[in-house]
Design a protein around this motif. Structure first.
Motif, PDB file in Angstrom:
ATOM      1  N   LEU A 117      41.204  27.591  35.349  1.00 36.75           N
ATOM      2  CA  LEU A 117      42.137  28.822  35.378  1.00 36.75           C
ATOM      3  C   LEU A 117      41.334  29.756  35.843  1.00 36.75           C
ATOM      4  N   ASP A 118      41.067  29.940  37.270  1.00 41.66           N
ATOM      5  CA  ASP A 118      40.320  30.946  37.646  1.00 41.66           C
ATOM      6  C   ASP A 118      41.405  32.273  37.824  1.00 41.66           C
ATOM      7  N   GLY A 119      40.670  33.583  37.233  1.00 43.64           N
ATOM      8  CA  GLY A 119      41.417  34.626  37.497  1.00 43.64           C
ATOM      9  C   GLY A 119      42.365  34.904  36.472  1.00 43.64           C
ATOM     10  N   SER A 120      42.017  34.314  35.190  1.00 42.10           N
ATOM     11  CA  SER A 120      42.878  34.396  33.977  1.00 42.10           C
ATOM     12  C   SER A 120      43.232  35.487  33.453  1.00 42.10           C
ATOM     13  N   MET A 209      37.811  42.374  49.129  1.00 42.70           N
ATOM     14  CA  MET A 209      36.673  42.345  48.317  1.00 42.70           C
ATOM     15  C   MET A 209      36.883  43.608  47.030  1.00 42.70           C
ATOM     16  N   ASN A 210      35.870  43.655  46.189  1.00 39.10           N
ATOM     17  CA  ASN A 210      36.247  44.798  45.187  1.00 39.10           C
ATOM     18  C   ASN A 210      35.512  45.866  45.605  1.00 39.10           C
ATOM     19  N   GLU A 211      36.004  46.776  46.441  1.00 35.09           N
ATOM     20  CA  GLU A 211      35.256  47.950  46.706  1.00 35.09           C
ATOM     21  C   GLU A 211      34.870  49.005  45.792  1.00 35.09           C
ATOM     22  N   ARG A 242      43.174  43.910  51.222  1.00 33.37           N
ATOM     23  CA  ARG A 242      44.099  43.358  50.102  1.00 33.37           C
ATOM     24  C   ARG A 242      43.280  42.819  49.234  1.00 33.37           C
ATOM     25  N   TYR A 243      43.271  42.965  47.851  1.00 33.07           N
ATOM     26  CA  TYR A 243      42.316  42.248  46.919  1.00 33.07           C
ATOM     27  C   TYR A 243      43.082  41.917  45.656  1.00 33.07           C
ATOM     28  N   ILE A 244      43.440  40.819  45.419  1.00 32.34           N
ATOM     29  CA  ILE A 244      44.283  40.683  43.998  1.00 32.34           C
ATOM     30  C   ILE A 244      43.573  40.466  42.732  1.00 32.34           C
ATOM     31  N   GLY A 245      42.060  40.111  42.870  1.00 31.30           N
ATOM     32  CA  GLY A 245      41.398  40.049  41.734  1.00 31.30           C
ATOM     33  C   GLY A 245      41.677  38.616  41.107  1.00 31.30           C
ATOM     34  N   SER A 246      42.224  37.727  42.088  1.00 33.37           N
ATOM     35  CA  SER A 246      42.406  36.215  41.853  1.00 33.37           C
ATOM     36  C   SER A 246      41.846  35.751  43.158  1.00 33.37           C
ATOM     37  N   MET A 247      40.699  34.834  43.209  1.00 32.95           N
ATOM     38  CA  MET A 247      40.153  34.388  44.506  1.00 32.95           C
ATOM     39  C   MET A 247      41.077  33.351  45.017  1.00 32.95           C
ATOM     40  N   VAL A 248      41.452  32.449  44.299  1.00 29.20           N
ATOM     41  CA  VAL A 248      42.362  31.435  44.980  1.00 29.20           C
ATOM     42  C   VAL A 248      43.786  32.087  45.448  1.00 29.20           C
ATOM     43  N   VAL A 260      39.408  37.589  55.533  1.00 26.95           N
ATOM     44  CA  VAL A 260      38.000  37.404  54.944  1.00 26.95           C
ATOM     45  C   VAL A 260      37.849  37.739  53.575  1.00 26.95           C
ATOM     46  N   TYR A 261      37.455  36.935  52.547  1.00 28.68           N
ATOM     47  CA  TYR A 261      37.286  37.223  51.318  1.00 28.68           C
ATOM     48  C   TYR A 261      35.703  37.277  51.035  1.00 28.68           C
ATOM     49  N   ILE A 262      35.318  38.493  50.468  1.00 30.17           N
ATOM     50  CA  ILE A 262      33.730  38.728  50.276  1.00 30.17           C
ATOM     51  C   ILE A 262      33.518  39.122  48.911  1.00 30.17           C
ATOM     52  N   TYR A 263      32.783  38.388  48.112  1.00 25.69           N
ATOM     53  CA  TYR A 263      32.124  38.636  46.791  1.00 25.69           C
ATOM     54  C   TYR A 263      30.661  38.561  47.027  1.00 25.69           C
ATOM     55  N   PRO A 264      30.014  39.532  47.492  1.00 26.28           N
ATOM     56  CA  PRO A 264      28.349  39.552  47.485  1.00 26.28           C
ATOM     57  C   PRO A 264      27.640  39.751  46.236  1.00 26.28           C
ATOM     58  N   GLY A 272      25.925  37.233  43.079  1.00 31.78           N
ATOM     59  CA  GLY A 272      27.218  37.085  43.574  1.00 31.78           C
ATOM     60  C   GLY A 272      27.938  36.443  42.063  1.00 31.78           C
ATOM     61  N   LYS A 273      29.193  36.679  42.065  1.00 36.05           N
ATOM     62  CA  LYS A 273      29.982  36.367  40.812  1.00 36.05           C
ATOM     63  C   LYS A 273      30.443  34.903  40.976  1.00 36.05           C
ATOM     64  N   LEU A 274      30.849  34.464  41.951  1.00 36.03           N
ATOM     65  CA  LEU A 274      31.600  32.918  41.987  1.00 36.03           C
ATOM     66  C   LEU A 274      30.453  32.018  41.745  1.00 36.03           C
ATOM     67  N   ARG A 275      31.169  30.906  41.088  1.00 36.41           N
ATOM     68  CA  ARG A 275      30.301  29.699  40.839  1.00 36.41           C
ATOM     69  C   ARG A 275      30.305  28.651  42.086  1.00 36.41           C
ATOM     70  N   TYR A 278      32.064  24.574  41.349  1.00 38.48           N
ATOM     71  CA  TYR A 278      33.460  24.587  41.181  1.00 38.48           C
ATOM     72  C   TYR A 278      34.230  25.456  41.833  1.00 38.48           C
ATOM     73  N   GLU A 279      33.646  26.739  42.403  1.00 35.56           N
ATOM     74  CA  GLU A 279      34.653  27.621  43.266  1.00 35.56           C
ATOM     75  C   GLU A 279      34.116  27.744  44.828  1.00 35.56           C
ATOM     76  N   CYS A 280      32.884  28.203  44.844  1.00 37.01           N
ATOM     77  CA  CYS A 280      32.683  28.083  46.502  1.00 37.01           C
ATOM     78  C   CYS A 280      32.782  26.927  47.254  1.00 37.01           C
TER      79      CYS A 280
HETATM   80  P1  P6P Z   1      35.893  41.503  39.999  1.00 36.32           P
HETATM   81  C1  P6P Z   1      38.250  36.077  38.855  1.00 36.32           C
HETATM   82  O1  P6P Z   1      37.455  36.406  37.412  1.00 36.32           O
HETATM   83  C2  P6P Z   1      37.099  35.864  39.844  1.00 36.32           C
HETATM   84  O2  P6P Z   1      36.182  34.943  39.633  1.00 36.32           O
HETATM   85  C3  P6P Z   1      37.905  35.784  41.128  1.00 36.32           C
HETATM   86  O3  P6P Z   1      39.053  34.848  41.171  1.00 36.32           O
HETATM   87  C4  P6P Z   1      38.110  37.035  41.622  1.00 36.32           C
HETATM   88  O4  P6P Z   1      38.129  37.371  42.821  1.00 36.32           O
HETATM   89  C5  P6P Z   1      36.997  37.960  41.036  1.00 36.32           C
HETATM   90  O5  P6P Z   1      36.262  37.242  39.911  1.00 36.32           O
HETATM   91  C6  P6P Z   1      37.361  39.208  40.562  1.00 36.32           C
HETATM   92  O6  P6P Z   1      36.038  39.702  40.170  1.00 36.32           O
HETATM   93  O7  P6P Z   1      34.533  41.614  39.832  1.00 36.32           O
HETATM   94  O8  P6P Z   1      36.483  42.129  41.372  1.00 36.32           O
HETATM   95  O9  P6P Z   1      36.992  41.747  39.147  1.00 36.32           O
END
Ligand code: P6P
Length: 337
Positions: A117-120, A209-211, A242-248, A260-264, A272-275, A278-280
């Motif tokens: 459950l990503d983005g829970s 992205m999370n600006e 557009r950034y939902i904070g839930s990557m999926v 484009v989605y960017i988590y640098p 980076g934050k994403l794993r 099981y995510e990237c």
């Molecule tokens: P931040 C949710 O925790 C997640 O793994 C992704 O689904 C989401 O895009 C990102 O982290 C949100 O992280 O640092 O922008 O709150």
């Protein structure tokens, strides 16, 4: 009225694409589909039942575990264990690999990496969340599954997918022969083919992205953001943020509309934050199969060596032309960092 094709029917139809398949991968995909329907049911009533909020425990990522995180993890692991087609599981919620050594699972052909459950953190505010999964053929001998089975590069995946629990619940997956999307019809409890052969637009006008992390972004990302914001009618800029904070959910929207989605790397997440596992990797497999591109700004995600099950990676993923443009800025301004 077009004929309804359920996920189960589709998987069996497609099984014919694999002359040597004896149905194990088909059953594994169906096991994942069943678990996702159970998770979906709980998510949809999270606001009603007392399963919102924290269990008080902390997962391996140091993130507070939500009751639904734990519930979803249990559902997927028990479905995989009962299904007998998976010998080992890596989950975001578990520090160590889980070896399924019951009589049927210990000789299974496949291993699975999953973020149940990503983005829970979005659950409590009724925002879309997702599950991501990645499937490899085991490389260990039967009966001796171990961590090397899952420490394989993304190019070795035999299947990958995600479930997005949004305004509707969709399961999107690939086995390397394109990408197909299924929408859950709650009236019959079946995922039905709704988005056959998904292709991501070559380019788009959405960047995600999370600006808020701007000051800590690599210089190349800062330059790319400014590029997105410059007025240029010929290239439909400025783009839309557009950034939902839930990557999926962000990835799914970009898959359908382009983007484009960017988590640098950031100060708090230097890699980076994403794993990766099981995510990237699963999302990169999906996006490439849909005609898009996924890198860490420099290197193709699927080619990145996997050394740890929870290793993190920067990710630039989506429409090919947009990822390429971001990579140009990374090459010019950040390669030296
Ligand atoms: P931040 C949710 O925790 C997640 O793994 C992704 O689904 C989401 O895009 C990102 O982290 C949100 O992280 O640092 O922008 O709150």
């Amino acid at each position: 009225m077009a004929k309804v094709i359920t996920l189960g029917q589709f998987i069996i139809q497609k099984q014919a694409d694999f002359p040597y398949a004896k149905g194990e991968l088909s059953r594994l995909l169906r096991d994942i589909g069943i678990a996702s329907k159970i998770v979906n049911r709980e998510i949809n009533k999270a606001g009603l039942a007392d399963i919102i909020g924290d269990v008080g425990s902390i997962n391996v990522q140091g993130e507070t575990q939500k009751i639904l995180d734990v519930y979803a993890n249990e559902q997927f692991i028990s479905a995989l264990s009962a299904g007998g087609e998976c010998a080992l599981v890596v989950s975001e919620e578990n520090e160590e690999v889980i070896i399924l050594n019951n009589d049927v699972s210990k000789n299974a052909k496949y291993v699975v990496a999953i973020d149940p459950l990503d983005g829970s953190s979005n659950i409590d505010v009724n925002v879309a969340v997702g599950t991501t999964f990645s499937i490899f053929r085991r490389i260990s001998k039967e009966g001796e599954a171990d961590i090397k089975d899952i420490l394989q590069k993304g190019t070795e995946q035999v299947a990958a997918g995600y479930i997005v629990y949004g305004s509707s619940t969709m399961l999107v997956y690939t086995t390397g022969c394109g990408v197909n999307g299924f929408t859950l019809d709650p009236s019959i409890g079946e995922f039905c083919l709704s988005h056959p052969n998904i292709k991501i637009p070559e380019t788009g006008t959405i960047y995600s992205m999370n600006e808020g992390n701007y000051v800590h972004f690599p210089e190349g990302v800062k330059k790319y953001i400014k590029y997105c914001q410059v007025e240029d009618a010929a290239t439909s800029r400025p783009y839309t943020s557009r950034y939902i904070g839930s990557m999926v959910a962000d990835l799914h929207r970009n898959l359908i509309k382009g983007g484009v989605y960017i988590y640098p790397s950031t100060a708090s997440a230097p890699n980076g934050k994403l794993r990766l596992v099981y995510e990237c990797n699963p999302l990169a497999f999906i996006i490439e199969q849909a005609g898009g591109r996924a890198s860490n700004g420099f290197e193709r995600i699927l080619d990145i060596e996997v050394t740890e099950i929870h290793q993190r990676e920067s990710i630039f993923i989506g429409s090919t032309e947009m990822v390429l443009k971001a990579e140009e800025f990374m090459a010019e301004y950040s390669a030296k960092e």
